[in-house]
Design a protein around this motif. Structure first.
Motif, short mmCIF file in Angstrom:
data_model
loop_
_atom_site.label_atom_id
_atom_site.label_comp_id
_atom_site.label_asym_id
_atom_site.label_seq_id
_atom_site.Cartn_x
_atom_site.Cartn_y
_atom_site.Cartn_z
N TYR A 3 40.29 26.26 60.87
CA TYR A 3 41.44 26.39 61.74
C TYR A 3 41.89 25.04 62.31
CZ TYR A 3 41.06 31.39 61.34
OH TYR A 3 41.03 32.67 60.83
N GLY A 4 41.69 23.98 61.54
CA GLY A 4 42.20 22.67 61.93
C GLY A 4 41.33 21.92 62.92
N PHE A 5 40.25 22.55 63.40
CA PHE A 5 39.44 21.91 64.43
C PHE A 5 38.24 21.18 63.83
CE2 PHE A 5 41.45 25.56 66.59
CZ PHE A 5 42.25 24.83 67.45
N THR A 6 38.43 20.53 62.71
CA THR A 6 37.36 19.76 62.09
C THR A 6 37.78 18.29 62.07
OG1 THR A 6 38.25 19.86 59.86
CG2 THR A 6 36.92 21.72 60.57
N ASP A 7 36.90 17.46 61.57
CA ASP A 7 37.24 16.04 61.52
C ASP A 7 38.38 15.78 60.53
OD1 ASP A 7 35.74 15.16 58.76
OD2 ASP A 7 34.61 16.69 59.84
N GLY A 8 38.62 16.73 59.64
CA GLY A 8 39.73 16.56 58.68
C GLY A 8 41.07 16.90 59.28
N GLY A 9 41.07 17.71 60.37
CA GLY A 9 42.30 18.07 61.05
C GLY A 9 43.32 18.69 60.12
N MET A 10 44.58 18.43 60.41
CA MET A 10 45.67 19.00 59.62
C MET A 10 45.71 18.42 58.21
SD MET A 10 47.11 21.43 61.07
CE MET A 10 48.43 21.58 59.87
N ASN A 11 45.14 17.25 57.99
CA ASN A 11 45.14 16.68 56.65
C ASN A 11 44.38 17.57 55.67
OD1 ASN A 11 46.59 14.43 57.49
ND2 ASN A 11 44.76 13.27 57.98
N LEU A 12 43.22 18.05 56.10
CA LEU A 12 42.45 18.97 55.25
C LEU A 12 43.19 20.28 55.10
CD1 LEU A 12 39.94 19.57 53.62
CD2 LEU A 12 38.79 20.28 55.72
N TRP A 13 43.81 20.75 56.18
CA TRP A 13 44.59 22.00 56.12
C TRP A 13 45.67 21.87 55.06
CZ3 TRP A 13 49.18 24.39 56.08
CH2 TRP A 13 49.24 25.73 56.44
N ASN A 14 46.40 20.77 55.08
CA ASN A 14 47.47 20.56 54.11
C ASN A 14 46.94 20.54 52.68
OD1 ASN A 14 49.41 20.31 56.13
ND2 ASN A 14 49.16 18.09 56.29
N ALA A 15 45.80 19.89 52.50
CA ALA A 15 45.21 19.79 51.16
C ALA A 15 44.80 21.17 50.64
CB ALA A 15 44.00 18.86 51.19
N VAL A 16 44.14 21.97 51.48
CA VAL A 16 43.70 23.30 51.06
C VAL A 16 44.90 24.22 50.84
CG1 VAL A 16 42.34 25.33 51.71
CG2 VAL A 16 41.49 23.05 52.24
N PHE A 17 45.93 24.06 51.67
CA PHE A 17 47.15 24.85 51.50
C PHE A 17 47.74 24.62 50.11
CE2 PHE A 17 51.79 24.32 51.45
CZ PHE A 17 52.20 25.64 51.58
N LEU A 18 47.88 23.37 49.73
CA LEU A 18 48.43 23.05 48.41
C LEU A 18 47.50 23.51 47.29
CD1 LEU A 18 49.86 19.47 49.13
CD2 LEU A 18 51.17 21.56 48.69
N ALA A 19 46.20 23.34 47.50
CA ALA A 19 45.23 23.78 46.49
C ALA A 19 45.32 25.29 46.29
CB ALA A 19 43.82 23.39 46.93
N THR A 20 45.52 26.03 47.38
CA THR A 20 45.65 27.49 47.30
C THR A 20 46.83 27.88 46.45
OG1 THR A 20 44.67 27.75 49.51
CG2 THR A 20 45.97 29.60 48.66
N GLY B 283 40.62 22.05 45.24
CA GLY B 283 40.15 22.02 46.62
C GLY B 283 40.15 23.33 47.35
N THR B 284 39.73 24.43 46.70
CA THR B 284 39.64 25.70 47.41
C THR B 284 38.45 26.49 46.89
OG1 THR B 284 40.84 27.71 48.06
CG2 THR B 284 41.19 26.91 45.81
#
Length: 476
Positions: A42-59, A342-343
């Motif tokens: 839910y964005g509360f990791t050290d990756g923040g929104m950057n990881l969210w964006n990456a997983v979103f595109l991977a999905t 990345g998913t």
């Protein structure tokens, strides 16, 4: 189109297949935002929104590629995406790896993707060697006939229970059907009269109006009944939200980002497999995790394919689906693709049943849904405004229809009735098709052995039942 997907041979048309693909897309579009929410913590990791964006595109990318494979390799109407349950388990694994090794969440994420890659490669090999097909055959026919209605029970549970939930100002989550009807009793009324209650009422009204529209249109022979019902339900929800709740259903579109963050995908997850981090997990733990992912995914996929195909009339009198090998291969390729982009595990979605009910019979349905997932790379905000209550209408309707498969079960045979009944109950409660099939396989085997009919059980059935026993009771 007819030559590629054999539409005439399957008694369908381009219009019907496209509508079916859009229907399935609308019922499973929630995964596009929910999967990155879960995997990026839910964005509360050290990756923040950057990881969210990456997983979103991977999905979007992995799902789209997997559905193209299903369309052109298997020519089946089944749609795929990162599986619910498996993604939550993957997120837990990533968190545990980070805690044990001291790696960052992103580094642990990249390490855990190797588990998914190995799982996908194993499945490709098993499929090409026809072993996965033999596992399907090892499921007794009586149990196989009960898979479709059990999936129906799970869809009903999702539609009526967990698909729609809301939160009040204190961030208490309420599941619409359970908590709405619970609030009608004196003991729960005071607890539920929060600022979430009006949203709950609107969701329930939307859900049932959408359901009744779908049913009435179905009785009139309208093939697009599901998608029309969902669209009408969505409009009702948007109007209710704006007029009675003072909300702005389309406000998110004004501030949404329409530019894909491809740089985040390239920097964080695309072919970013952390082999050095994977070695820190430990061989025993890694092998245990791979086996666990394989078992859950294998029987989730088998159950979905068998159950949905049964409802669509795609199986023979022995409960076998022609082209099962190709469908399983497409599913395997999806998992490999998911790990490289990345998913978590990409698997066949139970929501495919909604497209089948809309008339989908060929790979054009999967192709249409796959195109929509790829387009969501650029138009994701539009998919996000579909209210969950509208998708619940379709899930409830499809769930009811799939229960009709119970008439095929021999209710005079206790060897079958008990496993099927346990599966009917276990599937919605556990939320896992694979676990429910495992319980049914164990029950069938035990009953046969204790009834001095051990020779009627195949060797592979014993192996499968034994593996599930080990998983349930020995593997944490």
């Amino acid at each position: 189109m007819d030559k590629i997907f054999k539409l005439t041979e399957n008694g369908t048309s381009v219009k019907t297949e496209v509508i079916a693909g859009l229907t399935t897309f609308m019922t499973m579009a929630y995964i596009i935002a929910l999967n990155p929410n879960i995997l990026a913590n839910y964005g509360f990791t050290d990756g923040g929104m950057n990881l969210w964006n990456a997983v979103f595109l991977a999905t979007c990318i992995a799902s789209g590629i997997a559905m193209m494979c299903m369309a052109f390799i298997a020519n089946k109407p089944f749609c795929l995406a990162p599986g619910m349950g498996l993604n939550s388990f993957f997120a837990v694994v990533v968190g545990n790896v980070a805690a044990i090794t001291g790696m960052t969440y992103v580094a642990s994420f990249q390490s855990a993707l190797i588990i998914i890659l190995v799982e996908g490669i194993v499945f490709v090999i098993l499929t090409l060697c026809n072993i996965r097909e033999k596992i399907v055959d090892a499921i007794p026919l009586g149990v196989r006939l009960g898979i479709a209605p059990a999936i129906g029970m799970m869809l009903l549970n999702i539609g009526l229970g967990s698909n729609v939930y809301i939160a009040d100002s204190e961030q208490n989550q309420f599941f619409v059907m359970k908590d709405f009807f619970g609030s009608l009793t004196a003991t729960h009324a005071s607890e539920m009269m929060t600022d979430a209650y009006p949203v709950m009422v609107l969701s329930v009204i939307t859900m049932f109006i959408g359901l009744f529209i779908i049913v009435v249109l179905a009785k009139q022979g309208v093939k697009a009944n599901v998608i029309i019902g969902m669209l009408v339900a969505s409009i009702i929800y948007w109007i209710g939200d704006a007029v009675f709740l003072g909300g702005s259903p389309f406000a998110s579109l004004a501030t949404a980002s329409w530019v894909p963050a491809f740089s985040d995908l390239v920097d964080l997850t695309l072919f970013k497999l952390n082999f050095s981090g994977f070695l820190q997990i430990g061989w025993f733990t890694a092998i245990t995790l791979i086996i666990t992912f394989c078992m859950i995914d294998m029987f989730d996929t088998i159950g979905t394919l068998v159950g949905t195909a049964s409802r669509a009339g795609m199986v023979d009198d022995k409960g076998k689906m022609p082209g099962m090998k190709q469908a399983l291969l497409a599913d395997s390729i999806g998992t490999v693709t998911g790990s490289l982009t990345g998913t978590s595990t990409v698997t066949t979605f139970v929501e495919s049943a909604s497209g089948v009910e809309a008339g989908g019979r060929t790979g054009l349905t999967a192709f249409t849904c796959g195109v929509m997932f790829l387009l969501c790379i650029f138009i994701a905000p539009l998919a996000a405004i579909i209210p969950a209550a509208a998708t619940s209408s379709a899930l409830i309707y499809v769930g009811v229809l799939m229960l009709s498969g119970l008439e095929k079960v021999d209710w005079g045979d206790l060897d079958v009735v008990v496993p099927v009944t346990l599966m009917l109950i276990a599937m919605p409660i556990s939320g896992s098709i694979g676990h429910a099939i495992g319980i049914a396989m164990i029950a069938y085997t035990v009953i046969k052995v204790c009834s001095a009919q051990a020779r009627e059980v195949s060797a592979l059935t014993y192996v499968i039942a034994g593996l599930f026993l080990i998983k349930f009771f020995l593997v944490v």
